[in-house]
Design a protein around this motif. Structure first.
Motif, mmCIF file in Angstrom:
data_model
loop_
_atom_site.group_PDB
_atom_site.id
_atom_site.type_symbol
_atom_site.label_atom_id
_atom_site.label_comp_id
_atom_site.label_asym_id
_atom_site.label_seq_id
_atom_site.Cartn_x
_atom_site.Cartn_y
_atom_site.Cartn_z
ATOM 1 N N PRO A 164 0.840 -1.197 0.000
ATOM 2 C CA PRO A 164 0.000 0.000 0.000
ATOM 3 C C PRO A 164 0.882 1.256 0.000
ATOM 4 O O PRO A 164 1.933 1.285 0.657
ATOM 5 N N GLY A 189 -3.935 -3.413 3.750
ATOM 6 C CA GLY A 189 -3.753 -2.099 4.357
ATOM 7 C C GLY A 189 -4.461 -1.023 3.557
ATOM 8 O O GLY A 189 -5.341 -1.295 2.745
ATOM 9 N N ILE A 190 -4.051 0.209 3.774
ATOM 10 C CA ILE A 190 -4.728 1.367 3.180
ATOM 11 C C ILE A 190 -3.836 2.016 2.129
ATOM 12 O O ILE A 190 -2.696 2.377 2.403
ATOM 13 N N THR A 191 -4.381 2.150 0.932
ATOM 14 C CA THR A 191 -3.725 2.869 -0.152
ATOM 15 C C THR A 191 -4.393 4.231 -0.288
ATOM 16 O O THR A 191 -5.622 4.317 -0.307
ATOM 17 N N ARG A 192 -3.577 5.288 -0.381
ATOM 18 C CA ARG A 192 -4.123 6.642 -0.472
ATOM 19 C C ARG A 192 -3.643 7.336 -1.739
ATOM 20 O O ARG A 192 -2.481 7.217 -2.116
ATOM 21 N N GLU A 213 -14.322 -0.496 0.972
ATOM 22 C CA GLU A 213 -14.179 0.450 2.079
ATOM 23 C C GLU A 213 -13.335 1.615 1.575
ATOM 24 O O GLU A 213 -12.112 1.535 1.507
ATOM 25 N N SER A 226 -8.872 7.250 0.216
ATOM 26 C CA SER A 226 -8.255 6.096 0.878
ATOM 27 C C SER A 226 -9.094 4.857 0.622
ATOM 28 O O SER A 226 -10.321 4.886 0.769
ATOM 29 N N THR A 228 -9.253 0.583 1.500
ATOM 30 C CA THR A 228 -8.729 -0.525 2.306
ATOM 31 C C THR A 228 -8.684 -1.781 1.455
ATOM 32 O O THR A 228 -9.691 -2.172 0.850
#
Length: 449
Positions: A164, A189-192, A213, A226, A228
């Protein structure tokens, strides 16, 4: 690869345009509906899908990676998805034809899957740089083997698990944003993605609709999106609204042909896509939004358009991302307006299917418009409503929007303009010519006027 001989086209308006028409489904939404349906778990259905060559290339690529995609006789598309993480190794290269959107978004989708895919395309697509997508996806762990200049043919070796990232877009681009978000679907995880300038938000709307999400925040004047990863997408029933970029052509045609009045039904008016209509209204265009409604989460309306006396304009470059594909046809409107139009901030047009700044400048001059090319746009001195000279052939450079723009310009020319090849129009608007004929336009195949 072999190509059919060019089939030139010219359109002639013997009188005012009139009637009610519908343009094909939104291309951006059509691409995304196929891609997300293909990685959802279960069966999705799509109505109103644009059945142009670009979207069909996306459908074929998703089939090659395991999704079942079937069109029934009524035009309903049924997609059985493989789930996020479930893409299969394609047995042959993925031929993207002329579609930059398909290529860039699918590069993102493949980047976080355990597959290796080779992307190929036609002569026009093979000239377009892919580096702006390669850079963030490489940071996520995918490996790329492009042709010189970061172009196609290009091989992507996906990685699982992908890393991510937080990525600030150096240039406003919905395609780059979408590629990173699609890669983030299967990255733990979270990619922004940080957007200093907002771009079309179809990906965000549709990802949410499929159950991802996803959060959008405004932080310090920037959009922060963002997502998830390791998502499980739920199947959907999608109704695709009419493409506002396609609607632009009959709309401008009606504005510039005296006495015309038409209605273009079911046009998507997503606020991140509606810049052209704001500009045309500011130029004095008589455009009324009727029957406004929400369809599938997207704002939609019918557009009633009457011939109008247009004034030159100098739009704020901040509006460019919301109408980047519509500038070729706006150039035509400006060429017929009263006074000077100054159109800046258009660097992105130089890396589209063609260099749309130079190609449009050359073509407009050839048919009698007064045009000055500058580094980031055009300065156009309009005719004040007088017809353009026309009477010559113009080169499309395999660019569908160039072809349709000059076909519309022909309607407001003293002698018809011959578009060198009508074939590229099929990539995004396969019914363009019969639709224009239904409004009272005559079409002819001819090399010269």
């Amino acid at each position: 690869m072999t190509y059919a001989p060019a089939t030139p086209l010219r359109l002639v308006a013997s009188g005012p345009l009139s009637g009610r028409v519908r343009v094909p489904g939104d291309k951006s939404i059509s691409h995304r509906s196929l891609m997300l349906s293909a990685v959802a778990v279960g069966t999705s259905r799509v109505e109103g899908l644009l059945e142009g060559e670009d979207v069909l290339a996306t459908a074929q690529a998703m089939r090659a990676m395991g999704a079942s995609i079937v069109r029934d006789d009524d035009g309903l598309w049924t997609i059985d998805g493989v789930g996020v993480g479930g893409l299969l190794q394609p047995e042959t290269a993925l031929d993207m034809g002329n579609s930059g959107t398909s290529t860039r978004l699918l590069m993102g989708l493949v980047a976080s899957h355990a597959v290796t895919a080779t992307f190929t395309g036609d002569a026009s697509l093979s000239k377009r740089p892919m580096g702006r997508v390669i850079d963030p996806l490489s940071k996520m762990g995918a490996e790329f083997t492009p042709s010189p200049g970061g172009r196609l043919p290009l091989m992507v070796r996906g990685i699982v698990p992908a890393v991510p990232i937080e990525y600030r877009l150096p240039v406003a681009s919905a395609q780059v944003k979408s590629a990173v978000l699609l890669a983030g679907l299967n990255a733990p995880g979270i990619t922004r993605v940080i957007e200093p300038v907002p771009t079309r938000d179809h990906s965000e709307r549709m990802l949410r609709g499929f159950g991802a999400e996803l959060m959008v925040e405004e932080i310090g004047g920037e959009r922060v999106i963002s997502i998830t990863g390791e998502a499980e997408l739920k199947p959907q029933h999608i109704v695709v609204p009419g493409d506002p970029s396609s609607a632009a052509f009959p709309v401008v045609a009606a504005l510039i042909v005296p006495g015309s009045e038409i209605v273009v039904e079911n046009v998507g008016l997503n606020p991140t896509r509606g810049g052209l209509y704001q500009v045309l209204l500011a130029m004095g265009g008589d455009i009324v939004f009727e029957n406004e409604r929400i369809v599938g989460g997207e704002p939609v309306a019918d557009l009633r358009v009457r011939a109008s006396s247009l004034d030159g304009i100098e739009p704020d470059p901040a509006i460019v991302p919301s109408m980047v594909d519509e500038f070729p046809i706006l150039f035509v409107a400006c060429a017929l307006a009263h006074g000077r139009s100054v159109l800046r901030g258009l660097e992105e047009l130089r890396v589209k299917e063609s260099d749309r700044i130079t190609v449009m400048a050359d073509g407009l001059r050839a048919i009698g418009a007064r045009v000055e090319e500058i580094e980031d746009g055009l300065i156009i001195d309009g005719t004040g409503g007088e017809k353009l000279t026309g009477g010559t052939a113009v080169a499309t450079h395999l660019d569908h929007r160039i072809a349709m723009s000059f076909a519309v310009a022909s309607l407001a020319s003293r002698e018809p303009v011959a578009v060198d090849d009508r074939a590229p129009i099929a990539t995004s608007f396969p019914i363009f010519v019969p639709m224009m004929e239904s409004l009272g336009v005559e079409s002819r195949d001819a090399v010269t006027a």
